[in-house]
Scaffold this motif. Structure first.
Motif, PDB file in Angstrom:
ATOM      1  N   GLY A  26       0.819  -1.209   0.000  1.00 55.03           N
ATOM      2  CA  GLY A  26       0.000   0.000   0.000  1.00 55.03           C
ATOM      3  C   GLY A  26       0.850   1.254   0.000  1.00 55.03           C
ATOM      4  N   PRO A  27       0.233   2.393   0.282  1.00 57.39           N
ATOM      5  CA  PRO A  27       0.952   3.667   0.271  1.00 57.39           C
ATOM      6  C   PRO A  27       2.104   3.681   1.274  1.00 57.39           C
ATOM      7  CG  PRO A  27      -1.387   4.007   0.743  1.00 57.39           C
ATOM      8  CD  PRO A  27      -1.158   2.538   0.651  1.00 57.39           C
ATOM      9  N   GLY A  28       3.023   4.614   1.081  1.00 61.61           N
ATOM     10  CA  GLY A  28       4.161   4.750   1.973  1.00 61.61           C
ATOM     11  C   GLY A  28       3.738   5.002   3.414  1.00 61.61           C
ATOM     12  N   LEU A  29       4.599   4.620   4.347  1.00 59.96           N
ATOM     13  CA  LEU A  29       4.256   4.698   5.765  1.00 59.96           C
ATOM     14  C   LEU A  29       4.059   6.129   6.266  1.00 59.96           C
ATOM     15  CD1 LEU A  29       6.641   1.900   7.066  1.00 59.96           C
ATOM     16  CD2 LEU A  29       4.163   1.765   6.750  1.00 59.96           C
ATOM     17  N   LEU A  30       4.835   7.071   5.758  1.00 55.03           N
ATOM     18  CA  LEU A  30       4.648   8.457   6.195  1.00 55.03           C
ATOM     19  C   LEU A  30       3.317   9.020   5.710  1.00 55.03           C
ATOM     20  CD1 LEU A  30       8.244   9.905   5.881  1.00 55.03           C
ATOM     21  CD2 LEU A  30       6.976   9.370   7.960  1.00 55.03           C
ATOM     22  N   LEU A  31       2.889   8.637   4.506  1.00 55.41           N
ATOM     23  CA  LEU A  31       1.583   9.074   4.021  1.00 55.41           C
ATOM     24  C   LEU A  31       0.479   8.501   4.900  1.00 55.41           C
ATOM     25  CD1 LEU A  31      -0.165  10.515   1.925  1.00 55.41           C
ATOM     26  CD2 LEU A  31      -0.082   8.426   0.555  1.00 55.41           C
ATOM     27  N   ARG A  32       0.672   7.288   5.375  1.00 58.37           N
ATOM     28  CA  ARG A  32      -0.319   6.683   6.268  1.00 58.37           C
ATOM     29  C   ARG A  32      -0.422   7.453   7.584  1.00 58.37           C
ATOM     30  NH1 ARG A  32       0.035   0.185   5.396  1.00 58.37           N
ATOM     31  NH2 ARG A  32       0.538   0.277   3.199  1.00 58.37           N
ATOM     32  N   LEU A  33       0.709   7.917   8.089  1.00 54.58           N
ATOM     33  CA  LEU A  33       0.664   8.709   9.319  1.00 54.58           C
ATOM     34  C   LEU A  33      -0.056  10.029   9.101  1.00 54.58           C
ATOM     35  CD1 LEU A  33       4.164   8.439  11.049  1.00 54.58           C
ATOM     36  CD2 LEU A  33       2.022   7.408  11.755  1.00 54.58           C
ATOM     37  N   ASP A  34       0.120  10.618   7.917  1.00 54.46           N
ATOM     38  CA  ASP A  34      -0.456  11.926   7.629  1.00 54.46           C
ATOM     39  C   ASP A  34      -1.940  11.873   7.301  1.00 54.46           C
ATOM     40  OD1 ASP A  34       2.005  13.091   8.039  1.00 54.46           O
ATOM     41  OD2 ASP A  34       2.534  13.108   5.923  1.00 54.46           O
ATOM     42  N   SER A  35      -2.445  10.712   6.921  1.00 47.74           N
ATOM     43  CA  SER A  35      -3.831  10.603   6.482  1.00 47.74           C
ATOM     44  C   SER A  35      -4.645   9.759   7.463  1.00 47.74           C
ATOM     45  CB  SER A  35      -3.867   9.969   5.084  1.00 47.74           C
ATOM     46  OG  SER A  35      -5.181   9.696   4.707  1.00 47.74           O
ATOM     47  N   LEU A  36      -5.634  10.359   8.080  1.00 48.30           N
ATOM     48  CA  LEU A  36      -6.459   9.650   9.053  1.00 48.30           C
ATOM     49  C   LEU A  36      -7.136   8.432   8.431  1.00 48.30           C
ATOM     50  CD1 LEU A  36      -7.611   9.500  11.897  1.00 48.30           C
ATOM     51  CD2 LEU A  36      -9.479  10.970  11.149  1.00 48.30           C
ATOM     52  N   ALA A  37      -7.600   8.543   7.200  1.00 47.33           N
ATOM     53  CA  ALA A  37      -8.290   7.428   6.554  1.00 47.33           C
ATOM     54  C   ALA A  37      -7.368   6.224   6.386  1.00 47.33           C
ATOM     55  CB  ALA A  37      -8.823   7.851   5.196  1.00 47.33           C
ATOM     56  N   LEU A  38      -6.072   6.447   6.153  1.00 44.44           N
ATOM     57  CA  LEU A  38      -5.130   5.331   5.989  1.00 44.44           C
ATOM     58  C   LEU A  38      -4.692   4.745   7.323  1.00 44.44           C
ATOM     59  CD1 LEU A  38      -2.898   6.735   3.123  1.00 44.44           C
ATOM     60  CD2 LEU A  38      -4.637   4.953   2.968  1.00 44.44           C
ATOM     61  N   ARG A  39      -4.848   5.503   8.424  1.00 42.87           N
ATOM     62  CA  ARG A  39      -4.474   4.981   9.745  1.00 42.87           C
ATOM     63  C   ARG A  39      -5.574   4.122  10.332  1.00 42.87           C
ATOM     64  NH1 ARG A  39      -2.901  10.270  10.696  1.00 42.87           N
ATOM     65  NH2 ARG A  39      -4.608  10.573  12.146  1.00 42.87           N
ATOM     66  N   THR A  40      -6.810   4.330   9.920  1.00 48.07           N
ATOM     67  CA  THR A  40      -7.935   3.611  10.494  1.00 48.07           C
ATOM     68  C   THR A  40      -7.984   2.200   9.937  1.00 48.07           C
ATOM     69  OG1 THR A  40      -9.129   5.679  10.625  1.00 48.07           O
ATOM     70  CG2 THR A  40     -10.422   3.673  10.836  1.00 48.07           C
ATOM     71  N   ARG A  41      -7.940   1.228  10.841  1.00 44.17           N
ATOM     72  CA  ARG A  41      -8.022  -0.166  10.426  1.00 44.17           C
ATOM     73  C   ARG A  41      -9.266  -0.787  11.042  1.00 44.17           C
ATOM     74  NH1 ARG A  41      -2.554  -2.996  11.649  1.00 44.17           N
ATOM     75  NH2 ARG A  41      -3.496  -2.825  13.681  1.00 44.17           N
ATOM     76  N   GLN A  42      -9.886  -1.655  10.323  1.00 40.96           N
ATOM     77  CA  GLN A  42     -11.118  -2.269  10.772  1.00 40.96           C
ATOM     78  C   GLN A  42     -10.834  -3.618  11.443  1.00 40.96           C
ATOM     79  OE1 GLN A  42     -14.063  -0.702  10.555  1.00 40.96           O
ATOM     80  NE2 GLN A  42     -12.803   0.990   9.839  1.00 40.96           N
ATOM     81  N   PRO A  43     -11.756  -4.087  12.311  1.00 39.07           N
ATOM     82  CA  PRO A  43     -11.582  -5.401  12.933  1.00 39.07           C
ATOM     83  C   PRO A  43     -11.471  -6.507  11.892  1.00 39.07           C
ATOM     84  CG  PRO A  43     -13.310  -4.176  14.029  1.00 39.07           C
ATOM     85  CD  PRO A  43     -12.917  -3.393  12.806  1.00 39.07           C
ATOM     86  N   GLN A  44     -10.856  -7.618  12.277  1.00 33.57           N
ATOM     87  CA  GLN A  44     -10.614  -8.723  11.361  1.00 33.57           C
ATOM     88  C   GLN A  44     -11.899  -9.297  10.765  1.00 33.57           C
ATOM     89  OE1 GLN A  44      -8.256 -11.344  13.791  1.00 33.57           O
ATOM     90  NE2 GLN A  44      -6.351 -10.446  13.042  1.00 33.57           N
TER      91      GLN A  44
END
Length: 188
Positions: A26-44
C-alpha cells in the motif's frame, strides 16, 4: 535486515517490507501517518487486520511523529551533503541512501532510518512497542542496553548502544536460540 533503499521506499512511496516482515504494497508509511483514513483499520471480521476494539492513534500523535521524522530526515540529508541548504522532506529522504554511501556512513544511517521505520510501524499499530530488558547484558559490549520485542512469530532483541559491535561490526542482535543467552547478566 532491510536495505537502506528499501527502508526509504517503505517510508516514502510504497510499503513492501522485507522477507521477515512483508508489507502490504500500500501507500508509503509516512503518508499513512499523515492521512487519518489510511491509519484507520477495521476489525478482522470485516476484512481488516486490527483486533476488535483497537483504535488507531489519535491524529495529533501520528502527525507529530510524521513531522518529527520528516524534520530529522531533512537535517540528516543536509549533514550527509555537508550543506547548510535544506531540501523538502521528500527530496531529502530520497537523497539519504546516496548521501550515506558517499559519506561512508551507511551502517549508521541504516540504523537511523530503521528506527524511523520501526517507529512508524509501532505508531500505526502494525507491531507492538519494544521493551527495555533492563536486566539483560549485551554479550558484545557488556552494557545493559538491550531492547526487544516478543512477537509470537519472531521474538528478538537488539543492543541500542552506538559503540556496540558484534562479529559483523553491527550492534548485537539476538534471535532464535541466541535470544536465550541473555540471562540478565547472571554468571553460572
Amino acid at each position: 535486515m532491510a536495505t537502506l533503499d528499501g527502508l526509504v521506499a517503505d517510508l516514502l512511496t510504497r510499503y513492501d517490507g522485507d522477507d521477515q516482515a512483508p508489507g502490504d504494497g500500500g501507500p508509503g508509511l509516512l503518508l499513512r501517518l499523515d492521512s487519518l483514513a489510511l491509519r484507520t483499520r477495521q476489525p478482522q471480521q470485516t476484512g481488516g487486520r486490527a483486533a476488535p476494539g483497537s483504535r488507531p492513534p489519535t491524529s495529533l500523535e501520528a502527525v507529530s511523529w510524521s513531522q518529527r521524522i520528516k524534520g530529522e530526515a531533512v537535517r540528516l540529508d543536509a549533514e550527509l551533503r555537508h550543506s547548510a541548504h535544506e531540501q523538502p522532506w521528500h527530496r531529502a529522504l530520497r537523497a539519504i541512501p546516496p548521501g550515506a554511501e558517499s559519506a561512508g556512513r551507511v551502517p549508521e544511517v541504516i540504523r537511523t532510518v530503521a528506527r524511523w521505520h520501526g517507529t512508524v510501524l509501532t505508531v500505526l499499530g502494525e507491531r507492538g512497542p519494544s521493551v527495555h530488558f533492563r536486566l539483560a547484558v549485551c554479550l558484545a559490549c557488556g552494557q545493559r542496553t538491550v531492547y526487544g520485542r516478543a512477537d509470537l512469530d519472531r521474538p528478538r532483541a537488539w543492543c541500542v548502544n552506538d559503540q556496540c559491535a558484534d562479529d559483523d561490526g553491527q550492534p548485537a542482535r539476538y534471535e532464535g536460540t541466541r535470544l536465550y543467552l541473555l540471562d540478565g547478566g547472571r554468571t553460572s
